[in-house]
Design a protein around this motif. Sequence first.
Motif, short mmCIF file in Angstrom:
data_model
loop_
_atom_site.label_atom_id
_atom_site.label_comp_id
_atom_site.label_asym_id
_atom_site.label_seq_id
_atom_site.Cartn_x
_atom_site.Cartn_y
_atom_site.Cartn_z
N SER A 109 0.81 -1.22 0.00
CA SER A 109 0.00 0.00 0.00
C SER A 109 0.84 1.27 0.00
N SER A 110 1.96 1.26 0.71
CA SER A 110 2.74 2.49 0.89
C SER A 110 3.79 2.70 -0.18
N ASN A 111 4.19 1.65 -0.86
CA ASN A 111 5.30 1.77 -1.82
C ASN A 111 4.98 1.23 -3.21
N MET A 112 4.44 0.01 -3.27
CA MET A 112 4.19 -0.58 -4.58
C MET A 112 3.11 0.16 -5.36
N ILE A 113 1.98 0.41 -4.71
CA ILE A 113 0.88 1.09 -5.38
C ILE A 113 1.26 2.52 -5.77
N PRO A 114 1.89 3.32 -4.88
CA PRO A 114 2.32 4.65 -5.31
C PRO A 114 3.31 4.63 -6.47
N PHE A 115 4.26 3.69 -6.45
CA PHE A 115 5.22 3.63 -7.55
C PHE A 115 4.51 3.31 -8.85
N GLY A 116 3.54 2.38 -8.83
CA GLY A 116 2.79 2.06 -10.03
C GLY A 116 2.03 3.27 -10.55
N ALA A 117 1.42 4.03 -9.64
CA ALA A 117 0.69 5.23 -10.05
C ALA A 117 1.64 6.28 -10.63
N ASP A 118 2.80 6.45 -10.00
CA ASP A 118 3.75 7.47 -10.45
C ASP A 118 4.30 7.17 -11.84
N THR A 119 4.73 5.94 -12.04
CA THR A 119 5.33 5.61 -13.34
C THR A 119 4.29 5.60 -14.45
N SER A 120 3.04 5.26 -14.12
CA SER A 120 2.00 5.32 -15.15
C SER A 120 1.70 6.75 -15.55
N MET A 121 1.98 7.71 -14.68
CA MET A 121 1.81 9.12 -15.04
C MET A 121 3.02 9.64 -15.81
N LEU A 122 4.22 9.19 -15.44
CA LEU A 122 5.42 9.68 -16.10
C LEU A 122 5.54 9.16 -17.53
N TRP A 123 5.10 7.92 -17.77
CA TRP A 123 5.15 7.34 -19.12
C TRP A 123 3.82 6.65 -19.42
N PRO A 124 2.73 7.41 -19.55
CA PRO A 124 1.39 6.81 -19.66
C PRO A 124 1.18 5.96 -20.92
N ARG A 125 1.93 6.24 -21.95
CA ARG A 125 1.75 5.48 -23.18
C ARG A 125 2.32 4.07 -23.05
N TYR A 126 3.31 3.88 -22.19
CA TYR A 126 4.03 2.61 -22.12
C TYR A 126 3.87 1.87 -20.79
N ILE A 127 3.47 2.58 -19.74
CA ILE A 127 3.44 1.95 -18.42
C ILE A 127 2.06 2.14 -17.79
N ASN A 128 1.47 1.04 -17.36
CA ASN A 128 0.29 1.11 -16.51
C ASN A 128 0.69 0.70 -15.09
N MET A 129 -0.26 0.59 -14.17
CA MET A 129 0.10 0.31 -12.79
C MET A 129 0.76 -1.07 -12.65
N THR A 130 0.26 -2.06 -13.37
CA THR A 130 0.84 -3.40 -13.28
C THR A 130 2.28 -3.41 -13.75
N ARG A 131 2.56 -2.76 -14.84
CA ARG A 131 3.95 -2.68 -15.32
C ARG A 131 4.82 -1.92 -14.32
N GLY A 132 4.24 -0.89 -13.69
CA GLY A 132 4.98 -0.17 -12.66
C GLY A 132 5.32 -1.06 -11.49
N TYR A 133 4.37 -1.93 -11.10
CA TYR A 133 4.64 -2.87 -10.01
C TYR A 133 5.81 -3.78 -10.36
N LEU A 134 5.82 -4.26 -11.59
CA LEU A 134 6.90 -5.16 -12.01
C LEU A 134 8.24 -4.43 -12.01
N ILE A 135 8.25 -3.18 -12.42
CA ILE A 135 9.50 -2.42 -12.45
C ILE A 135 10.06 -2.26 -11.05
N VAL A 136 9.23 -1.82 -10.10
CA VAL A 136 9.74 -1.61 -8.75
C VAL A 136 10.14 -2.94 -8.11
N HIS A 137 9.46 -4.02 -8.51
CA HIS A 137 9.80 -5.32 -7.94
C HIS A 137 11.20 -5.77 -8.38
N PHE A 138 11.53 -5.53 -9.63
CA PHE A 138 12.87 -5.90 -10.09
C PHE A 138 13.93 -4.90 -9.60
#
Length: 563
Positions: free
Chosen positions: A357-386
Amino acid sequence: MAIPSISQGVKAWGAAIKEDLRVEPSEADQRWSNKDLEPTPPERRVYHWYNYLLYFIGTGFNNWSGGSSVIGVGLGWKAAIAITFVANIIAGMAVAANCKAAARYHIGFPAIARSVYGMWGSSYQVGVRAILAAVWYATQIYSGASYLGVMLTAVFGTHFTSIPNHVPASIGYTTQDFLCYFLVWLIYLPLLLRRPHQMRWLFAVACALSFPSILALFIYCMVQSGGRISLDDQFGSSSATLSTTSQRTWQVVYALTSTISNGSPYIESIPDMARWAHSPLSPIPTTLFTNSVFNPLSAVLGILGTSALQVAIGQTLWTPWDVMTYMLEQHTSAAGRFGVFCLAFTWLFQTLSQNVSSNMIPFGADTSMLWPRYINMTRGYLIVHFLAWVICPWKIYASAETFLDFMGAYGIFMGPAISIMLCEYYVFSRGNLFVPSLYDGRGATNKHYWYTGGWNIQAYIAYIVAVGLCFIGFVNKVGATVPQVGVELGYLGWFLTFSTGWIVYYVVVKVWPHQNVQYTKNLKWEELAATDYGVQGVLHGVPSYPSDEEERQESEEGGIKSS
């Protein structure tokens, strides 16, 4: 018959994963939006007040070490308890205030940041938060690995602890530790394919486990000491440690500020959970209640429990996993090991839910805003996980005390970012957001949030002034020698930057109004919230977006249509 059923199940699962990974385009400009950035649709607004109650308890009632920093500066246990309650109440008020826009308009932090800092200017704020979320995500996996290490020791004993270490000592981690880190990293994988509206069960289970986990640890410590708690003798009283009134005052301020500063990322991130609210008030009373009761209570139990265990064994064990390791050493029977295993599991689960709740979800939201054409929340989750492997939290804990101080002082950047957003929403916008303009990246048509070249200059003047006041104290935290006045400014930290950001922004906008003031000054409180964009669509009925060819041509010629 069984084989086709399994095959069909695997295909369906694969199709679901493919769908989660697909970036669903928005009806707005794809350079500025995707479906994850749009207002939450009604069918996903599933968090009622009781869901938020379970969520806030499940992710906050595990603050065992919350009073350690207060006692560490020599203020004594009474001051630690008082400061813990006061700091959490203030933080709860800030969280509640920052919930309002998200719960009312069903949009997350990145979209709200655009309304305050501008279409381009918001990228800095979102990027800073994403970096912080990535670092803390990795360190929370590190904490989970510590609990898993206790669990594996409880089950396998010396078969686990005697695993040969093939990792150089300079790494700061062992083969056993890496095994635990990898296994915890794997545990997160199923959650990467879930969105917040699908995770209510996670926080409900965390809430149910939080009570037995912290109470069991507290009771064990009390039993070990026979109920004796000599806090003044063990931790020192304020009168003995600090010789002057001035010293005591500054240390109280520092302890209060640092306690709130440690929770400042959570204050800033709450919109990404509040946007899923069933009603605008769903998250607000519950966060005020839990921050006033459960969060500080867990820290108090940690203070008292740690003190009791110190009386019993003569050692100070602050982290829950250190206490559990001690328990394993003292209780080697099968029943004892099983009890410690269960206890470690509850703490591991709470750490996992808090990290999501405090880190994964915010990172997914942030990256989907920074690169909305290429990243959604799920892809953001995968990025922060790696990224959790790239960040190497074991190196941070092993050799970088200055870096941990840096992270603790990060609140000076968070404080004004939040206060400026609150000032804009509650004072100048009067609770009104032109939601469609949050997805319009054209300066000719976005008369609300384009500001000056996509940047709200007034907001950044206030931000730079606020951060600049305490920056010398921040520099001191990362190892530089500064004058005493700089150290004291650093003590004020979050409080000074938060209040300064609000005051300076208010004065600057009053003297030099930004372009959106003229469109909000005559509106009633939250008048625009009557339009539910989650139902009608982002582009529905929005004057900022030309709706026919004549309006489109007029916009291209520089005409501005009234909103």
